[in-house]
Design a protein around this motif. Structure first.
Motif, PDB file in Angstrom:
ATOM      1  N   ASP A 122       0.836  -1.206   0.000  1.00  5.87           N
ATOM      2  CA  ASP A 122       0.000   0.000   0.000  1.00  5.87           C
ATOM      3  C   ASP A 122       0.868   1.252   0.000  1.00  5.87           C
ATOM      4  O   ASP A 122       0.592   2.221  -0.715  1.00  5.87           O
ATOM      5  CB  ASP A 122      -0.932   0.024   1.214  1.00  5.87           C
ATOM      6  CG  ASP A 122      -2.082  -0.952   1.091  1.00  5.87           C
ATOM      7  OD1 ASP A 122      -2.403  -1.347  -0.051  1.00  5.87           O
ATOM      8  OD2 ASP A 122      -2.661  -1.330   2.131  1.00  5.87           O
ATOM      9  N   PHE A 123       1.927   1.218   0.818  1.00  2.00           N
ATOM     10  CA  PHE A 123       2.847   2.363   0.861  1.00  2.00           C
ATOM     11  C   PHE A 123       3.536   2.544  -0.494  1.00  2.00           C
ATOM     12  O   PHE A 123       3.705   3.659  -0.985  1.00  2.00           O
ATOM     13  CB  PHE A 123       3.899   2.173   1.955  1.00  2.00           C
ATOM     14  CG  PHE A 123       3.365   2.240   3.356  1.00  2.00           C
ATOM     15  CD1 PHE A 123       2.089   2.715   3.620  1.00  2.00           C
ATOM     16  CD2 PHE A 123       4.142   1.826   4.430  1.00  2.00           C
ATOM     17  CE1 PHE A 123       1.597   2.780   4.915  1.00  2.00           C
ATOM     18  CE2 PHE A 123       3.667   1.886   5.734  1.00  2.00           C
ATOM     19  CZ  PHE A 123       2.388   2.361   5.976  1.00  2.00           C
ATOM     20  N   GLN A 124       3.943   1.413  -1.090  1.00  2.00           N
ATOM     21  CA  GLN A 124       4.627   1.478  -2.378  1.00  2.00           C
ATOM     22  C   GLN A 124       3.690   2.016  -3.475  1.00  2.00           C
ATOM     23  O   GLN A 124       4.099   2.812  -4.313  1.00  2.00           O
ATOM     24  CB  GLN A 124       5.142   0.088  -2.762  1.00  2.00           C
ATOM     25  CG  GLN A 124       6.252  -0.439  -1.873  1.00  2.00           C
ATOM     26  CD  GLN A 124       7.514   0.396  -1.948  1.00  2.00           C
ATOM     27  OE1 GLN A 124       7.884   0.877  -3.014  1.00  2.00           O
ATOM     28  NE2 GLN A 124       8.171   0.578  -0.823  1.00  2.00           N
ATOM     29  N   ARG A 125       2.441   1.570  -3.426  1.00  2.00           N
ATOM     30  CA  ARG A 125       1.489   2.014  -4.450  1.00  2.00           C
ATOM     31  C   ARG A 125       1.190   3.510  -4.295  1.00  2.00           C
ATOM     32  O   ARG A 125       1.052   4.229  -5.286  1.00  2.00           O
ATOM     33  CB  ARG A 125       0.204   1.196  -4.347  1.00  2.00           C
ATOM     34  CG  ARG A 125      -0.639   1.279  -5.600  1.00  2.00           C
ATOM     35  CD  ARG A 125      -1.831   0.351  -5.541  1.00  2.00           C
ATOM     36  NE  ARG A 125      -2.500   0.288  -6.828  1.00  2.00           N
ATOM     37  CZ  ARG A 125      -3.649  -0.343  -7.036  1.00  2.00           C
ATOM     38  NH1 ARG A 125      -4.248  -0.976  -6.041  1.00  2.00           N
ATOM     39  NH2 ARG A 125      -4.204  -0.336  -8.229  1.00  2.00           N
ATOM     40  N   ASN A 126       1.088   3.962  -3.052  1.00  2.00           N
ATOM     41  CA  ASN A 126       0.880   5.386  -2.808  1.00  2.00           C
ATOM     42  C   ASN A 126       2.074   6.200  -3.288  1.00  2.00           C
ATOM     43  O   ASN A 126       1.916   7.298  -3.854  1.00  2.00           O
ATOM     44  CB  ASN A 126       0.634   5.638  -1.314  1.00  2.00           C
ATOM     45  CG  ASN A 126       0.281   7.087  -1.021  1.00  2.00           C
ATOM     46  OD1 ASN A 126      -0.397   7.744  -1.798  1.00  2.00           O
ATOM     47  ND2 ASN A 126       0.739   7.572   0.117  1.00  2.00           N
ATOM     48  N   LEU A 127       3.269   5.654  -3.084  1.00  2.00           N
ATOM     49  CA  LEU A 127       4.476   6.328  -3.561  1.00  2.00           C
ATOM     50  C   LEU A 127       4.453   6.441  -5.082  1.00  2.00           C
ATOM     51  O   LEU A 127       4.764   7.496  -5.649  1.00  2.00           O
ATOM     52  CB  LEU A 127       5.714   5.559  -3.099  1.00  2.00           C
ATOM     53  CG  LEU A 127       7.065   6.115  -3.546  1.00  2.00           C
ATOM     54  CD1 LEU A 127       7.264   7.536  -3.044  1.00  2.00           C
ATOM     55  CD2 LEU A 127       8.196   5.217  -3.062  1.00  2.00           C
ATOM     56  N   SER A 128       4.064   5.358  -5.745  1.00  2.00           N
ATOM     57  CA  SER A 128       3.976   5.370  -7.202  1.00  2.00           C
ATOM     58  C   SER A 128       2.963   6.418  -7.675  1.00  2.00           C
ATOM     59  O   SER A 128       3.237   7.207  -8.599  1.00  2.00           O
ATOM     60  CB  SER A 128       3.574   3.978  -7.701  1.00  2.00           C
ATOM     61  OG  SER A 128       3.413   3.971  -9.096  1.00  2.00           O
ATOM     62  N   GLY A 129       1.794   6.441  -7.021  1.00  2.00           N
ATOM     63  CA  GLY A 129       0.773   7.411  -7.395  1.00  2.00           C
ATOM     64  C   GLY A 129       1.209   8.843  -7.142  1.00  2.00           C
ATOM     65  O   GLY A 129       0.857   9.753  -7.907  1.00  2.00           O
ATOM     66  N   SER A 130       1.988   9.047  -6.091  1.00  2.00           N
ATOM     67  CA  SER A 130       2.498  10.391  -5.784  1.00  2.00           C
ATOM     68  C   SER A 130       3.438  10.873  -6.883  1.00  2.00           C
ATOM     69  O   SER A 130       3.373  12.032  -7.322  1.00  2.00           O
ATOM     70  CB  SER A 130       3.231  10.382  -4.438  1.00  2.00           C
ATOM     71  OG  SER A 130       2.383   9.958  -3.404  1.00  2.00           O
ATOM     72  N   HIS A 131       4.321   9.988  -7.329  1.00  2.00           N
ATOM     73  CA  HIS A 131       5.218  10.324  -8.442  1.00  2.00           C
ATOM     74  C   HIS A 131       4.404  10.673  -9.696  1.00  2.00           C
ATOM     75  O   HIS A 131       4.717  11.640 -10.400  1.00  2.00           O
ATOM     76  CB  HIS A 131       6.148   9.148  -8.746  1.00  2.00           C
ATOM     77  CG  HIS A 131       7.317   9.017  -7.826  1.00  2.00           C
ATOM     78  ND1 HIS A 131       8.262  10.002  -7.681  1.00  2.00           N
ATOM     79  CD2 HIS A 131       7.716   8.004  -7.014  1.00  2.00           C
ATOM     80  CE1 HIS A 131       9.184   9.612  -6.825  1.00  2.00           C
ATOM     81  NE2 HIS A 131       8.873   8.401  -6.399  1.00  2.00           N
ATOM     82  N   ALA A 132       3.373   9.875  -9.961  1.00  3.08           N
ATOM     83  CA  ALA A 132       2.572  10.096 -11.168  1.00  3.08           C
ATOM     84  C   ALA A 132       1.890  11.460 -11.141  1.00  3.08           C
ATOM     85  O   ALA A 132       1.877  12.190 -12.135  1.00  3.08           O
ATOM     86  CB  ALA A 132       1.532   8.989 -11.316  1.00  3.08           C
ATOM     87  N   ARG A 133       1.309  11.812  -9.982  1.00  6.76           N
ATOM     88  CA  ARG A 133       0.635  13.111  -9.864  1.00  6.76           C
ATOM     89  C   ARG A 133       1.626  14.254 -10.077  1.00  6.76           C
ATOM     90  O   ARG A 133       1.321  15.247 -10.744  1.00  6.76           O
ATOM     91  CB  ARG A 133      -0.009  13.242  -8.493  1.00  6.76           C
ATOM     92  CG  ARG A 133      -1.392  12.588  -8.366  1.00  6.76           C
ATOM     93  CD  ARG A 133      -1.872  12.821  -6.950  1.00  6.76           C
ATOM     94  NE  ARG A 133      -3.280  12.619  -6.784  1.00  6.76           N
ATOM     95  CZ  ARG A 133      -3.817  11.561  -6.189  1.00  6.76           C
ATOM     96  NH1 ARG A 133      -3.033  10.570  -5.792  1.00  6.76           N
ATOM     97  NH2 ARG A 133      -5.125  11.475  -6.009  1.00  6.76           N
ATOM     98  N   LEU A 134       2.799  14.096  -9.479  1.00  5.82           N
ATOM     99  CA  LEU A 134       3.817  15.135  -9.613  1.00  5.82           C
ATOM    100  C   LEU A 134       4.246  15.259 -11.073  1.00  5.82           C
ATOM    101  O   LEU A 134       4.435  16.374 -11.586  1.00  5.82           O
ATOM    102  CB  LEU A 134       5.019  14.783  -8.731  1.00  5.82           C
ATOM    103  CG  LEU A 134       5.930  15.937  -8.291  1.00  5.82           C
ATOM    104  CD1 LEU A 134       5.129  17.043  -7.636  1.00  5.82           C
ATOM    105  CD2 LEU A 134       6.985  15.413  -7.333  1.00  5.82           C
ATOM    106  N   GLY A 135       4.385  14.122 -11.741  1.00  5.88           N
ATOM    107  CA  GLY A 135       4.757  14.153 -13.157  1.00  5.88           C
ATOM    108  C   GLY A 135       3.721  14.879 -14.009  1.00  5.88           C
ATOM    109  O   GLY A 135       4.073  15.640 -14.926  1.00  5.88           O
TER     110      GLY A 135
END
Length: 209
Positions: A122-135
């Motif tokens: 869950d933490f990893q998926r949130n991290l991935s989504g955070s990168h995507a939003r920033l991108g």
């Protein structure tokens, strides 16, 4: 809107309970979740300013709870997601700088949590989504190189998660979306071969799903 009326009635009850028991983190958390639900309804109704107010109230409560107990990873995770929701609303309102700040805060917490517990998907998926939003924000700002860097980070996490659990269709969809984002970036940069490879990867996952 009947759903809105029901949520508003429930929200008043949560406010009463939270005000009577300010030290009870359960009631405070319920109130925060109630703000979140109201915000979602307001967004559906196109009342973005009201959604923003609700999201800001939600964030304030989660900030308070996470400050009271910084070791509580659930509070930290909720705080990260709250920043993400707030950033989404700022984006709708065209306030790109505020959205960027919110997404950066989301990413900082997500990085911290994933470092604390690298095995927590869950933490990893949130991290991935955070990168995507920033991108996505960097793309809007024309900062293509920064967007490429964070999209590559998104893809790396998505690959890792899908390798851990190949039967998880959510992870597969995340991987497909990551390849698609990278393909778009490569196309903008004129790197057609890389864009083609990314598109093929997206298509392969879509066919499999």
């Amino acid at each position: 809107e009947p759903a809105l009326q029901l949520y508003q009635q429930a929200h008043q009850l949560f406010k009463i309970l939270a005000s009577k028991h300010p030290q009870d983190t359960g009631f405070q958390r319920d109130l925060s979740a109630s703000h979140a639900r109201l915000g979602d309804i307001y967004l559906r109704l196109g009342e973005t300013d009201k959604a923003l107010t609700a999201s800001q109230a939600m964030l304030a409560i989660i900030k308070h709870l996470s400050a009271l107990n910084p070791q509580n990873t659930d509070f930290q995770q909720n705080l990260s997601l709250s920043y993400g929701k707030l950033g989404d609303i700022y984006l709708r309102l065209g306030e790109t700088d505020k959205a960027l700040t919110a997404y950066q805060a989301m990413l900082a917490i997500a990085k911290h949590l994933s470092a604390l517990d690298p095995q927590n998907t869950d933490f990893q998926r949130n991290l991935s989504g955070s990168h995507a939003r920033l991108g996505d924000i960097y793309l809007r700002l024309g900062e293509t190189d920064k967007a490429l860097t964070v999209y590559q980070a998104t893809l790396a996490i998505a690959k890792h998660l899908s390798a851990l659990d190949p039967q998880n269709t959510g992870f597969q969809r995340d991987l497909s979306a990551s390849h698609a984002r990278l393909g778009d970036i490569y196309l903008r940069l004129g790197e057609t071969d890389k864009a083609f490879t990314a598109s093929q990867a997206t298509l392969a996952i879509a066919k499999h799903l």
